[in-house]
Motif scaffolding. Structure first.
Motif, short mmCIF file in Angstrom:
data_model
loop_
_atom_site.label_atom_id
_atom_site.label_comp_id
_atom_site.label_asym_id
_atom_site.label_seq_id
_atom_site.Cartn_x
_atom_site.Cartn_y
_atom_site.Cartn_z
N HIS A 163 -1.65 -2.26 -11.86
CA HIS A 163 -2.97 -1.66 -12.06
C HIS A 163 -3.47 -1.74 -13.50
N TRP A 205 -12.44 1.17 -11.67
CA TRP A 205 -12.78 2.24 -10.73
C TRP A 205 -13.74 3.23 -11.35
N GLU A 254 -4.00 7.96 -2.07
CA GLU A 254 -5.40 7.76 -2.40
C GLU A 254 -5.94 8.99 -3.11
N ASP A 277 0.85 -1.17 0.00
CA ASP A 277 0.00 0.00 0.00
C ASP A 277 0.90 1.24 0.00
N GLN A 285 -9.77 10.76 -4.76
CA GLN A 285 -11.22 10.71 -4.84
C GLN A 285 -11.73 11.22 -6.18
#
Length: 205
Positions: A142, A160, A120, A116, A122
């Protein structure tokens, strides 16, 4: 990781294809993208490269090199295609070609270790700057390896964006046009970053 399966001639190579773990097939098609490349590889996968350089069978090497792993539903279907092409070549030959003792083909596997990064986002518009600074390992995970994990066998970006109602159908379409197999990871990262910049600079939705 070594699987313990190796081949020195074309018949042993065929047997190795039949016996190896599906992850070995995956590794020899896709894993090479993570290895340092100092020039443009002549053949698109490890199998074709060894058949040419180890066995000096150019015709078969070309037959194996044009196999596109994206066209097959899974590794077993891809394995069947490889075996069929090798067996067809064996039937056409009077003598079995051998490689030198120091040029055996070793069937390998690889394991992906996921960390990780703590990064991040949004807002999809952030992808334009983020992707340009992603590590090559992240690009592989990815955009390429995701196709083994996602429900619709797509990259993580499309997966996503697809979860955001129907807000980004055009962006997803553009991403899907990128060819991950015949590009280096550096080139793929650049093209992804440019795609996101152009899309969001145009204020599209």
């Amino acid at each position: 990781m070594a699987t313990g399966i190796r081949a020195q001639n074309l018949r042993e190579f065929r047997d190795g294809l039949l016996a190896c773990h599906p992850g070995s097939i995956y590794h020899h098609f896709w894993g090479r993208l993570l290895q340092p490349q100092f020039d443009e590889p002549e053949y698109s996968n490890d199998f074709a490269a060894w058949v040419f350089h180890g066995l000096h069978e150019k015709a078969l090497a070309e037959r194996l090199s044009v196999v596109d792993p994206r066209e097959y539903d899974d590794m077993e279907a891809l394995r069947d295609e490889l075996v069929e092409r090798v067996e067809l070549h064996l039937e056409e030959m009077e003598f079995i070609p051998w490689a030198r003792a120091d040029q055996q083909f070793h069937f390998m596997r690889s394991a992906i270790v996921v960390f990780d990064t703590g990064v991040e986002i949004q807002d999809p518009a952030q992808l334009a700057d983020l992707v340009a600074h992603m590590s090559l390992g992240s690009v592989f995970y990815h955009f390429i390896d995701a196709r083994r994990r996602t429900e619709h066998r797509c990259d993580d970006f499309c997966a996503w964006l697809g979860g955001m109602s129907d807000t980004y159908p055009e962006l997803r379409r553009r991403i899907m046009t990128l060819d991950p197999y015949f590009s280096s990871l550096k080139e793929l990262r650049f093209r992804l970053a440019e795609l996101f910049r152009e899309y969001f600079a145009g204020g599209e939705t």
